[in-house]
Design a protein around this motif. Structure first.
Motif, PDB file in Angstrom:
ATOM      1  N   GLN A  47       0.844  -1.188   0.000  1.00 54.13           N
ATOM      2  CA  GLN A  47       0.000   0.000   0.000  1.00 54.13           C
ATOM      3  C   GLN A  47       0.886   1.247   0.000  1.00 54.13           C
ATOM      4  N   LEU A  48       0.379   2.335  -0.567  1.00 51.24           N
ATOM      5  CA  LEU A  48       1.091   3.607  -0.485  1.00 51.24           C
ATOM      6  C   LEU A  48       1.245   3.997   0.984  1.00 51.24           C
ATOM      7  N   ASN A  49       2.360   4.605   1.315  1.00 50.30           N
ATOM      8  CA  ASN A  49       2.725   5.036   2.671  1.00 50.30           C
ATOM      9  C   ASN A  49       3.061   3.888   3.615  1.00 50.30           C
ATOM     10  N   GLN A  50       3.040   2.658   3.145  1.00 52.73           N
ATOM     11  CA  GLN A  50       3.422   1.520   3.980  1.00 52.73           C
ATOM     12  C   GLN A  50       4.934   1.521   4.185  1.00 52.73           C
ATOM     13  N   VAL A  51       5.376   1.186   5.382  1.00 56.05           N
ATOM     14  CA  VAL A  51       6.805   1.108   5.681  1.00 56.05           C
ATOM     15  C   VAL A  51       7.306  -0.290   5.335  1.00 56.05           C
ATOM     16  N   LEU A  52       8.393  -0.334   4.573  1.00 61.55           N
ATOM     17  CA  LEU A  52       9.052  -1.574   4.189  1.00 61.55           C
ATOM     18  C   LEU A  52      10.512  -1.494   4.602  1.00 61.55           C
ATOM     19  N   GLU A  53      11.165  -2.634   4.529  1.00 59.67           N
ATOM     20  CA  GLU A  53      12.619  -2.675   4.664  1.00 59.67           C
ATOM     21  C   GLU A  53      13.162  -3.353   3.423  1.00 59.67           C
ATOM     22  N   VAL A  54      14.316  -2.896   2.972  1.00 62.69           N
ATOM     23  CA  VAL A  54      15.019  -3.552   1.874  1.00 62.69           C
ATOM     24  C   VAL A  54      16.398  -3.953   2.385  1.00 62.69           C
ATOM     25  N   GLU A  55      16.829  -5.136   1.981  1.00 63.09           N
ATOM     26  CA  GLU A  55      18.109  -5.676   2.444  1.00 63.09           C
ATOM     27  C   GLU A  55      18.955  -6.016   1.228  1.00 63.09           C
ATOM     28  N   PHE A  56      20.226  -5.621   1.274  1.00 62.36           N
ATOM     29  CA  PHE A  56      21.127  -5.841   0.147  1.00 62.36           C
ATOM     30  C   PHE A  56      22.538  -6.054   0.670  1.00 62.36           C
ATOM     31  N   ARG A  57      23.391  -6.518  -0.233  1.00 64.54           N
ATOM     32  CA  ARG A  57      24.807  -6.711   0.064  1.00 64.54           C
ATOM     33  C   ARG A  57      25.586  -6.281  -1.165  1.00 64.54           C
ATOM     34  N   PHE A  58      26.719  -5.633  -0.945  1.00 67.23           N
ATOM     35  CA  PHE A  58      27.572  -5.228  -2.061  1.00 67.23           C
ATOM     36  C   PHE A  58      28.373  -6.445  -2.518  1.00 67.23           C
ATOM     37  N   PRO A  59      28.139  -6.953  -3.723  1.00 67.29           N
ATOM     38  CA  PRO A  59      28.728  -8.240  -4.132  1.00 67.29           C
ATOM     39  C   PRO A  59      30.238  -8.268  -4.250  1.00 67.29           C
ATOM     40  N   GLU A  60      30.887  -7.171  -4.602  1.00 66.72           N
ATOM     41  CA  GLU A  60      32.332  -7.197  -4.817  1.00 66.72           C
ATOM     42  C   GLU A  60      33.142  -7.001  -3.543  1.00 66.72           C
ATOM     43  N   ARG A  61      32.499  -6.638  -2.479  1.00 65.02           N
ATOM     44  CA  ARG A  61      33.233  -6.352  -1.243  1.00 65.02           C
ATOM     45  C   ARG A  61      33.445  -7.632  -0.450  1.00 65.02           C
ATOM     46  N   ASP A  62      34.478  -7.623   0.392  1.00 61.67           N
ATOM     47  CA  ASP A  62      34.796  -8.791   1.203  1.00 61.67           C
ATOM     48  C   ASP A  62      33.782  -9.029   2.313  1.00 61.67           C
ATOM     49  N   GLU A  63      33.065  -7.985   2.675  1.00 65.57           N
ATOM     50  CA  GLU A  63      32.126  -8.115   3.780  1.00 65.57           C
ATOM     51  C   GLU A  63      30.986  -9.075   3.417  1.00 65.57           C
ATOM     52  N   LYS A  64      30.555  -9.813   4.392  1.00 67.51           N
ATOM     53  CA  LYS A  64      29.460 -10.764   4.200  1.00 67.51           C
ATOM     54  C   LYS A  64      28.163 -10.230   4.788  1.00 67.51           C
ATOM     55  N   ASN A  65      28.231  -9.073   5.451  1.00 67.73           N
ATOM     56  CA  ASN A  65      27.053  -8.517   6.107  1.00 67.73           C
ATOM     57  C   ASN A  65      26.066  -7.947   5.104  1.00 67.73           C
ATOM     58  N   PHE A  66      24.800  -8.164   5.395  1.00 62.39           N
ATOM     59  CA  PHE A  66      23.745  -7.535   4.624  1.00 62.39           C
ATOM     60  C   PHE A  66      23.423  -6.202   5.277  1.00 62.39           C
ATOM     61  N   ARG A  67      23.004  -5.262   4.468  1.00 61.26           N
ATOM     62  CA  ARG A  67      22.623  -3.949   4.982  1.00 61.26           C
ATOM     63  C   ARG A  67      21.130  -3.787   4.765  1.00 61.26           C
ATOM     64  N   ARG A  68      20.492  -3.089   5.689  1.00 62.04           N
ATOM     65  CA  ARG A  68      19.048  -2.929   5.617  1.00 62.04           C
ATOM     66  C   ARG A  68      18.672  -1.465   5.763  1.00 62.04           C
ATOM     67  N   LEU A  69      17.719  -1.041   4.947  1.00 63.48           N
ATOM     68  CA  LEU A  69      17.178   0.315   5.013  1.00 63.48           C
ATOM     69  C   LEU A  69      15.667   0.251   5.165  1.00 63.48           C
ATOM     70  N   ARG A  70      15.133   1.192   5.920  1.00 60.93           N
ATOM     71  CA  ARG A  70      13.685   1.339   6.056  1.00 60.93           C
ATOM     72  C   ARG A  70      13.230   2.453   5.122  1.00 60.93           C
ATOM     73  N   ALA A  71      12.053   2.279   4.559  1.00 59.67           N
ATOM     74  CA  ALA A  71      11.522   3.283   3.643  1.00 59.67           C
ATOM     75  C   ALA A  71      10.009   3.172   3.613  1.00 59.67           C
ATOM     76  N   HIS A  72       9.353   4.226   3.161  1.00 58.77           N
ATOM     77  CA  HIS A  72       7.917   4.098   2.957  1.00 58.77           C
ATOM     78  C   HIS A  72       7.608   4.285   1.472  1.00 58.77           C
ATOM     79  N   VAL A  73       6.579   3.577   1.047  1.00 58.84           N
ATOM     80  CA  VAL A  73       6.197   3.521  -0.360  1.00 58.84           C
ATOM     81  C   VAL A  73       5.513   4.826  -0.753  1.00 58.84           C
ATOM     82  N   VAL A  74       6.044   5.494  -1.762  1.00 57.32           N
ATOM     83  CA  VAL A  74       5.437   6.736  -2.237  1.00 57.32           C
ATOM     84  C   VAL A  74       4.906   6.608  -3.666  1.00 57.32           C
ATOM     85  N   ARG A  75       5.277   5.525  -4.349  1.00 60.86           N
ATOM     86  CA  ARG A  75       4.801   5.323  -5.716  1.00 60.86           C
ATOM     87  C   ARG A  75       4.775   3.844  -6.036  1.00 60.86           C
TER      88      ARG A  75
END
Length: 120
Positions: A47-75
């Motif tokens: 739904q519009l204005n719903q809060v989601l989280e997205v999780e990603f990892r930078f593939p070329e970096r040595d780190e294995k940690n995933f990073r997460r951001l919170r955002a709300h849907v505007v479109r």
């Protein structure tokens, strides 16, 4: 006419979409700015204005940690979701690292041959 408050950087980076703490979809960041993201996904139970989280990892970096951001849907569109990072609690270091990674890994698309070259 569209008015952007910060420059968008195109790119491609796979991610997971979380809703209420549970992974619900996959997607790909198509462009990002300090203030928001556009992600390509076929997931529509949003739904519009719903809060989601997205999780990603930078593939070329040595780190294995995933990073997460919170955002709300505007479109919402057939191509994906426009997400706003403002107004939710996020680590500004993660946003800056994402912007830097996209900037370094963006490759311009050439749709027409450069003058004087022949397309094969």
């Amino acid at each position: 006419m569209e008015h952007r408050l910060s420059k968008r950087i195109p790119g491609k980076l796979g991610l997971l979409v979380y809703k209420r703490g549970m992974p619900v979809a996959t997607g790909q960041i198509r462009d990002a700015s300090k203030r928001g993201l556009f992600i390509a996904t076929d997931y529509t139970d949003i739904q519009l204005n719903q809060v989601l989280e997205v999780e990603f990892r930078f593939p070329e970096r040595d780190e294995k940690n995933f990073r997460r951001l919170r955002a709300h849907v505007v479109r919402k569109s057939d191509q994906g979701l426009g997400l706003d990072l403002e107004g939710v609690d996020n680590d500004h270091f993660t946003v800056a690292a994402l912007m830097q990674w996209l900037h370094q890994h963006h490759r311009p698309q050439h749709y027409f041959p450069v003058a004087g070259t022949v397309a094969h």
